[in-house]
Design an enzyme around this catalytic site. Structure first.
Site, PDB file in Angstrom:
ATOM      1  N   LYS A 201       0.849  -1.213   0.000  1.00 11.46           N
ATOM      2  CA  LYS A 201       0.000   0.000   0.000  1.00 11.46           C
ATOM      3  C   LYS A 201       0.872   1.247   0.000  1.00 11.46           C
ATOM      4  O   LYS A 201       2.096   1.144   0.132  1.00 11.46           O
ATOM      5  CB  LYS A 201      -0.933  -0.026   1.220  1.00 11.46           C
ATOM      6  CG  LYS A 201      -0.237  -0.085   2.570  1.00 11.46           C
ATOM      7  CD  LYS A 201      -1.209  -0.561   3.646  1.00 11.46           C
ATOM      8  CE  LYS A 201      -0.515  -0.856   4.936  1.00 11.46           C
ATOM      9  NZ  LYS A 201      -0.371   0.231   5.876  1.00 11.46           N
TER      10      LYS A 201
ATOM     11  N   TYR B 185      16.197  29.548   8.516  1.00  6.56           N
ATOM     12  CA  TYR B 185      14.977  30.193   9.007  1.00  6.56           C
ATOM     13  C   TYR B 185      14.937  30.232  10.532  1.00  6.56           C
ATOM     14  O   TYR B 185      15.305  29.261  11.201  1.00  6.56           O
ATOM     15  CB  TYR B 185      13.743  29.429   8.503  1.00  6.56           C
ATOM     16  CG  TYR B 185      13.457  29.659   7.031  1.00  6.56           C
ATOM     17  CD1 TYR B 185      13.214  30.938   6.547  1.00  6.56           C
ATOM     18  CD2 TYR B 185      13.439  28.594   6.142  1.00  6.56           C
ATOM     19  CE1 TYR B 185      12.959  31.150   5.194  1.00  6.56           C
ATOM     20  CE2 TYR B 185      13.171  28.797   4.804  1.00  6.56           C
ATOM     21  CZ  TYR B 185      12.936  30.082   4.337  1.00  6.56           C
ATOM     22  OH  TYR B 185      12.678  30.286   3.014  1.00  6.56           O
TER      23      TYR B 185
HETATM   24  C1  LIG Z   1      -3.599  -4.748   8.264  1.00  2.00           C
HETATM   25  C2  LIG Z   1      -2.126  -4.606   8.005  1.00  2.00           C
HETATM   26  N1  LIG Z   1      -1.382  -5.713   7.828  1.00  2.00           N
HETATM   27  C3  LIG Z   1      -0.060  -5.660   7.600  1.00  2.00           C
HETATM   28  C4  LIG Z   1       0.601  -4.449   7.538  1.00  2.00           C
HETATM   29  C5  LIG Z   1       2.098  -4.423   7.305  1.00  2.00           C
HETATM   30  O1  LIG Z   1       2.732  -3.901   8.448  1.00  2.00           O
HETATM   31  P1  LIG Z   1       4.322  -3.728   8.480  1.00  2.00           P
HETATM   32  O2  LIG Z   1       4.658  -2.712   7.452  1.00  2.00           O
HETATM   33  O3  LIG Z   1       4.572  -3.210   9.865  1.00  2.00           O
HETATM   34  O4  LIG Z   1       4.902  -5.054   8.210  1.00  2.00           O
HETATM   35  C6  LIG Z   1      -0.126  -3.273   7.725  1.00  2.00           C
HETATM   36  C7  LIG Z   1       0.562  -1.988   7.688  1.00  2.00           C
HETATM   37  O5  LIG Z   1       0.249  -1.016   8.290  1.00  2.00           O
HETATM   38  C8  LIG Z   1      -1.524  -3.347   7.950  1.00  2.00           C
HETATM   39  O6  LIG Z   1      -2.259  -2.255   8.124  1.00  2.00           O
END
Ligand SMILES: Cc1ncc(COP(=O)(O)O)c(C=O)c1O
Length: 359
Positions: free
Chosen positions: A35, A256
């Protein structure tokens, strides 16, 4: 000509990290979490590098659709599922698997009484994260309702998410595991529990699928550690170059709001990188930057397009010299600490103007 600011992506490292995740979880299938534009690495680019994964996971329907349109055919789970009928239709059209976590989603599923196709789902249990999912008796009630949904492909798969797995001393994770295992006992579907911290830190979790995200990009989910501590290789490094070098007298301020005052005469370097590129504005003075491969400290505030460093240890440095903001010899986890944030934020925060150079 090298771009002013660029990210170097090592996709071989992503493949290596997937293999390492498999070593940590040899009995599990891998749902690679890509994602947020593949944690800033480019969603289709990492999806391609992760073709050996058993499935992919994204947060939103549009991310899943994008992957399907790019030709990816493996199972894709949408972790937030759908929120309206249009999204449900899109998920069906593109054969995306849905996480079901609200009564509203179940109502939408129930409305489809004579579907032409079926939807694979993951029913989410809230075991203590208090974000998405059903708790206790509501979870079991949701399961029963979904058993009777014509649209739902059986068996129903079962999922939960850890809240504190990066804290190995916190017994909340053990409680989440027990709660989930008790609730799903006897149910036939596949189970999925662990994220990166769960995979590395809680190796005895019994499930069918793991969901690594951060570790695939080579980072440690545990504070005070780096990916290398777990056999991981960073996939992203961030680079730029010096664009000006000058002398600033003791007593003068830099940047700044004049938050930095030179204690001695200072050879100052200006680097073409800033928060407009994703170099975090809260990175504090003293944070290391590699100029010509040598560490020098950040001084003054991070601006939109520039940062300033103290080059007293490198009097020969010149405009055009190479700079690494994180990468080889400078783990992103270390920079995240100097910015009071986590590596996730830095990786996801790289902006569009930064050029991507693939290996
Ligand atoms: C539902 C879910 N599963 C798995 C993951 C993967 O987590 P990580 O990047 O900590 O391995 C996430 C990431 O936020 C998540 O929201």
């Amino acid at each position: 000509m090298t771009p002013a600011a660029y990210v170097h992506l090592d996709l071989e490292a992503v493949r290596h990290n997937l293999a390492q995740a498999k070593r940590y979880a040899p009995n599990n299938k891998i749902m690679a979490v890509i994602k947020a534009n593949g944690y800033g690495h480019g969603i289709t680019r990492v999806a391609k590098a992760l073709e050996q994964a058993d499935g992919l996971a994204v947060a939103r329907v549009d991310e899943g659709v994008r992957l399907r349109k790019a030709g990816f055919t493996q199972p894709i789970t949408v972790l937030q599922g759908f929120v309206c009928i249009d999204e449900l239709q899109l998920m069906l059209q593109h054969q995306l698997d849905a996480v079901i976590h609200t009564p509203q989603q179940i109502s939408l599923l129930q409305q489809q009484t004579a579907p032409e196709t079926a939807l694979s789902i993951w029913l989410k249990m809230d075991t203590g994260m208090n974000r998405l999912g059903f708790k206790g008796a509501d979870f079991n009630a949701a399961y029963q309702q979904l058993l009777n949904c014509a649209l739902v492909k059986q068996p129903i798969n079962l999922i939960t998410h850890f809240a504190n797995a990066d804290d190995l001393l916190d017994d909340k994770t053990r409680k989440q595991i027990d709660l989930f295992n008790d609730a799903v006992q006897g149910y036939p579907g596949q189970r999925s529990i662990a994220n990166s911290a769960g995979i590395i830190g809680w190796p005895n979790v019994v499930s069918d699928w793991v969901r690594p995200g951060l570790m695939l990009y080579g980072c440690s989910p545990f504070a005070g550690k780096t990916g290398a501590d777990f056999g991981l290789r960073p996939a992203m490094s961030l680079h730029s170059r010096l664009i000006a070098v000058k002398n600033v007298a003791a007593g003068e301020t830099v940047g700044y709001s004049g938050t930095w005052q030179c204690q001695t005469d200072t050879r100052l370097g200006v680097i073409s990188i800033g928060y407009g590129d994703g170099y975090h504005r809260h990175t504090k003075a003293g944070a290391p930057v590699l100029v010509n491969g040598q560490r020098v400290p950040l001084i003054g505030r991070v601006s939109m397009d520039m940062i300033t460093v103290d080059l007293n240890s490198q009097p020969g440095a010149q405009p055009g010299d190479p700079v690494t903001l994180w990468g080889d010899g400078l783990p992103v986890e270390e920079i995240a600490r100097h910015a009071d944030t986590i590596p996730y934020t830095l990786l996801c925060g790289i902006t569009q103007r930064v050029q991507i150079v693939e290996q």
